[in-house]
Design a protein around this motif. Structure first.
Motif, PDB file in Angstrom:
ATOM      1  N   GLY A  85       0.890  -1.269   0.119  1.00 36.57           N
ATOM      2  CA  GLY A  85       0.027  -0.041   0.016  1.00 36.57           C
ATOM      3  C   GLY A  85       0.851   1.262  -0.117  1.00 36.57           C
ATOM      4  N   GLN A  86       2.053   1.145   0.603  1.00 40.90           N
ATOM      5  CA  GLN A  86       2.861   2.393   0.655  1.00 40.90           C
ATOM      6  C   GLN A  86       3.487   2.558  -0.514  1.00 40.90           C
ATOM      7  N   GLU A  87       3.874   1.572  -1.153  1.00 40.64           N
ATOM      8  CA  GLU A  87       4.421   1.654  -2.689  1.00 40.64           C
ATOM      9  C   GLU A  87       3.337   2.292  -3.707  1.00 40.64           C
ATOM     10  N   ARG A  88       2.120   1.898  -3.483  1.00 41.48           N
ATOM     11  CA  ARG A  88       1.340   2.357  -4.624  1.00 41.48           C
ATOM     12  C   ARG A  88       0.984   3.775  -4.177  1.00 41.48           C
ATOM     13  N   ALA A  89       0.812   4.014  -2.943  1.00 42.71           N
ATOM     14  CA  ALA A  89       0.521   5.506  -2.385  1.00 42.71           C
ATOM     15  C   ALA A  89       1.633   6.456  -3.120  1.00 42.71           C
ATOM     16  N   ALA A  90       2.717   5.953  -2.851  1.00 38.31           N
ATOM     17  CA  ALA A  90       3.971   6.763  -3.323  1.00 38.31           C
ATOM     18  C   ALA A  90       3.991   6.753  -4.785  1.00 38.31           C
ATOM     19  N   ARG A  91       3.656   5.967  -5.608  1.00 40.60           N
ATOM     20  CA  ARG A  91       3.555   6.036  -6.916  1.00 40.60           C
ATOM     21  C   ARG A  91       2.616   6.851  -7.505  1.00 40.60           C
ATOM     22  N   TYR A  92       1.663   7.055  -6.994  1.00 40.90           N
ATOM     23  CA  TYR A  92       0.487   7.993  -7.445  1.00 40.90           C
ATOM     24  C   TYR A  92       0.251   9.199  -6.597  1.00 40.90           C
ATOM     25  N   GLY A  93       1.724   9.479  -5.909  1.00 44.05           N
ATOM     26  CA  GLY A  93       1.947  10.928  -5.061  1.00 44.05           C
ATOM     27  C   GLY A  93       0.829  11.321  -4.218  1.00 44.05           C
ATOM     28  N   LEU A  94       0.207  10.491  -3.231  1.00 44.73           N
ATOM     29  CA  LEU A  94      -0.629  10.699  -2.392  1.00 44.73           C
ATOM     30  C   LEU A  94      -0.222  11.462  -1.251  1.00 44.73           C
ATOM     31  N   THR A  95      -0.712  12.237  -0.663  1.00 44.48           N
ATOM     32  CA  THR A  95      -0.321  13.378   0.399  1.00 44.48           C
ATOM     33  C   THR A  95      -0.450  12.539   1.620  1.00 44.48           C
ATOM     34  N   LYS A  96       0.715  12.577   2.378  1.00 51.25           N
ATOM     35  CA  LYS A  96       0.953  12.025   3.681  1.00 51.25           C
ATOM     36  C   LYS A  96       0.108  12.671   4.618  1.00 51.25           C
ATOM     37  N   GLY A  97       0.299  14.143   4.686  1.00 47.98           N
ATOM     38  CA  GLY A  97      -0.574  14.581   5.816  1.00 47.98           C
ATOM     39  C   GLY A  97      -1.899  15.242   5.347  1.00 47.98           C
ATOM     40  N   ALA A  98      -2.175  16.444   5.821  1.00 48.73           N
ATOM     41  CA  ALA A  98      -3.493  17.101   5.540  1.00 48.73           C
ATOM     42  C   ALA A  98      -3.302  17.393   3.905  1.00 48.73           C
ATOM     43  N   SER A  99      -4.499  17.573   3.307  1.00 49.52           N
ATOM     44  CA  SER A  99      -4.547  18.139   1.711  1.00 49.52           C
ATOM     45  C   SER A  99      -4.612  19.490   1.819  1.00 49.52           C
TER      46      SER A  99
END
Length: 687
Positions: free
Chosen positions: A291-305
């Motif tokens: 899940g971390q790899e997928r989130a990073a590959r799609y540039g998802l925000t780690k904190g608040a948007s």
């Protein structure tokens, strides 16, 4: 934080359109081979460039107007080199920084519709000081990008159904006194409703050339960030798409960050969800490695948007709804003729930062969709449908045609070149054969329930397409934006907008210059012309060559198809593509004033002695981007997106007065341009 890492693009646009993507490391960490590593496997250019005859299957719905307007056989260019070919015979606009729509002498312009104008009958007139989510739900959305037309046959007038998408919102320019750290719930709801899509009837007066909206109760509608959409295709119903609000994985609320699009041969509209990652918060809550790899590959925000929507709607909080981001990043199809048909997100076309999708029909009527993933070092894709289009216009035929993009084969492109690597030095200097060109192959990713990518199921390929493309060694490109087939020749044109990190020293994730991306720190972008083997859209090999290396014509690192550079207009960051009835290419730009001039719309000759002749037809106001061109015989439509987006702008000190003049706020708009004919009525464009 405002960051101006895009070449001259202003900080608000960077922040609110793509979440400052250029300020972060590229989300593509793959170790894919580069051009020098695969040169030995280069496809024979002579073989793939042999072109057979192409037969375009007639659309059953009716003629459509679009960014890719139906073209007649290309007319012979006029005169000697430097003379204007048919369709491009206009006086070039001088590059400028004027806060207005500037058009060629002898042409006029008119605003068709603006942010906040009523779309749905009964919606209120726009009131900047007293906005509401309820009002915005029936009004024209913010930052319209793609525009398309299909004819509406009724009465004796010239009527169309016009489609516009609304890419993103810039809250600091939408609300007086906006507090980015503490937006109100009403501001959030307005922002959600200002995203999405609009469908409305417009009428054109043949005597004056003006185009006006019609408050039509049957066809006019909005699909916002809270409207209902459905999934189809092989990933519909996947566990990867299920949420607590939708345990079926088939129904999703909203569409976000729609960028370019297209009009299909069967008379529907396609639009691409692009920078959707920025709307979701708290990706740091994802703890499993996959899940971390997928989130990073799609540039998802780690904190608040940035917009803080998650404070008022849990679907934007990944900690609460980990699958919700997977429900965005798709190609969406809307049938303008059928208001009862829910818009569809097509999972068979893969999930990434879709700029758009455009269709070419094969000889036997199968649909081939071409697509780009608009981020640095991302890929070019195509999809070939299993089923063929039906030429009728009955309800059954239209329902069949709306299913064409639900099943087929998804491919990604690998480009190779034909010059020694030492000749590609990153400066834009042509190699010894005087052309940046070569061959390539389309690599299968998935078809139906079958995956062709080791270690990934078909559902994973469709939902995490970027990871699949990484694994098969696709070519990292310089921001592939619009990818469109020429409606007559079948050649495919790719707008590579820019990539200032190409070959950049010290960049965490970068790639060297290669023949399809031949400049390091590629500030101004380029255009590639691709020819399928045998001119067959289903082919798995192709040839390609660079048509334009954009920038200042006085810069030796620029190239205009071999045309005399003293006779072309400066151009930076090609974004949207269109074609006219004479076979000319038209380019709308998103440069952020990288050359110190406003963005605009350019005509480019593709054939004969004027090939590469690039001339500026119109410019948009200060701070604006030129989007969504529609090129008709007697009118041109453009979208003036985010006018007045300068770093120090605010409602208290607006940087643009477009379109309403003194005392007003800037409003993104659709603009109609036409030529004044000799008889006082509208004349033909470029003639």
């Amino acid at each position: 934080m405002l960051t101006d890492s895009h070449p001259r693009r202003h900080g608000l646009t960077c922040l609110y359109r793509c979440g400052n993507a250029c300020a972060h490391d590229e989300p593509n960490p793959s170790g894919n081979e580069y051009f020098a590593d695969v040169l030995a496997r280069s496809v024979s250019r002579r073989g793939v460039l042999r072109a057979g005859a192409v037969l375009t299957v007639a659309a059953g719905a009716s003629t459509v107007f679009t960014g890719t307007a139906a073209a007649s056989p290309a007319a012979a260019p006029g005169g000697a080199p430097g003379g204007a070919p048919r369709g491009l015979d206009f006086e070039p606009v001088a590059p400028n920084t004027v806060d207005a729509i500037t058009v060629s002498p002898g042409y006029r312009s008119q605003v068709v519709i603006r942010w906040g104008d009523p779309v749905v009958p009964g919606a209120p007139e726009f009131d900047f000081e007293n906005q509401s989510a309820e009002a915005q739900a029936g009004q024209f959305g913010y930052n319209n990008d793609f525009c398309g037309l299909v004819p509406l046959r009724r009465g004796g007038g010239e009527s169309y159904l016009m489609f516009n998408n609304h890419e993103y919102t810039i809250e600091p320019l939408m609300f007086r006194g906006y507090d980015a750290e503490n937006p109100t719930e009403e501001q959030v709801r307005i922002g959600i409703e200002a995203h999405g899509l609009s469908v409305l009837v417009v009428e054109r007066d043949r005597r004056t050339g003006q185009i006006t909206p019609v408050p039509d109760k049957t066809y006019n509608r909005r699909y916002s960030g809270s409207a209902e959409f459905v999934f189809d295709g092989p990933a519909a119903g996947s566990d990867l798409l299920k949420t607590s609000a939708d345990e079926t994985g088939t129904v999703v609320l909203g569409t976000l960050n729609n960028c370019a699009g297209g009009v299909t041969p069967w008379g529907t509209f396609l639009t691409g969800e692009e920078n959707v990652n920025q709307y979701f918060a708290n990706a740091a809550a994802v703890t499993d490695p996959a899940g971390q790899e997928r989130a990073a590959r799609y540039g998802l925000t780690k904190g608040a948007s940035e917009r803080k929507w998650e404070r008022f709607d849990p679907r934007f909080d990944i900690a609460q709804e980990p699958n919700e981001p997977n429900r965005f990043g798709w190609i969406v199809e809307v049938d303008p003729y059928d208001p009862k048909a829910r818009p569809v997100k097509h999972t068979a076309l893969g999930r990434f930062k879709h700029e758009g999708a455009n269709i070419r029909l094969t000889r036997n009527g199968h649909a081939v969709a071409y697509m780009g993933d608009d981020e640095r070092f991302e890929y070019v894709y195509k999809f070939v449908s299993d089923k063929a289009m039906k030429n009728g216009n009955s309800r059954r035929d239209r329902e069949h045609n709306r299913s064409l993009l639900a099943s087929g084969t998804l491919y990604v492109a690998r480009f190779t070149g034909d010059s020694p690597p030492a000749e590609i030095d990153g400066t834009g200097t042509l190699p010894a054969d005087h052309a940046f060109d070569g061959g390539g192959e389309w690599i299968r990713l998935a078809s139906g329930d079958e995956s062709f990518v080791d270690g990934m199921t078909a559902e994973e390929v469709y939902v995490f397409t970027r990871l699949a493309a990484d694994r098969v060694g696709a070519t990292k490109m310089d921001r592939p934006e619009d990818v469109e087939p020429h409606p007559h020749t079948g050649k495919v044109y790719l707008a590579l907008t820019n990539n200032t990190d190409r070959g950049k020293a010290g960049a965490a994730r970068t790639a060297p210059a290669d023949e399809p991306n031949p400049r390091t720190v590629n500030t101004h972008g380029h255009v590639i012309e691709l020819v399928e083997a045998g001119n067959d859209a289903t082919a798995t090999t192709f040839g390609w060559s660079i048509l334009l290396l954009c920038g200042d014509p006085n810069d030796p690192a620029t190239y205009f198809g071999g045309f005399d550079k003293s006779q072309v207009s400066p151009i930076s960051s090609p974004d949207n593509i269109a074609f006219d009835g004479h076979g000319n290419l038209w380019l709308a730009t998103d440069s952020g004033q990288a050359l110190g001039i406003n963005d605009g719309l350019y005509g480019v000759s593709l054939e004969g002695p004027t090939r590469g002749r690039t001339t500026l037809f119109a410019t948009v106001p200060v701070g604006a981007e030129c989007c969504g061109p529609v090129i008709g015989d007697e009118f041109v439509l453009i979208s003036a997106q985010h006018p007045g987006d300068l770093d120090d702008a605010s409602p208290e000190a607006p940087a643009s007065l477009f379109p309403d003049g003194p005392g007003s706020q800037p409003r993104p708009s659709v603009v109609n341009i036409w030529r004044e004919g000799d008889d006082g009525g509208p004349g033909r464009i470029g003639q």
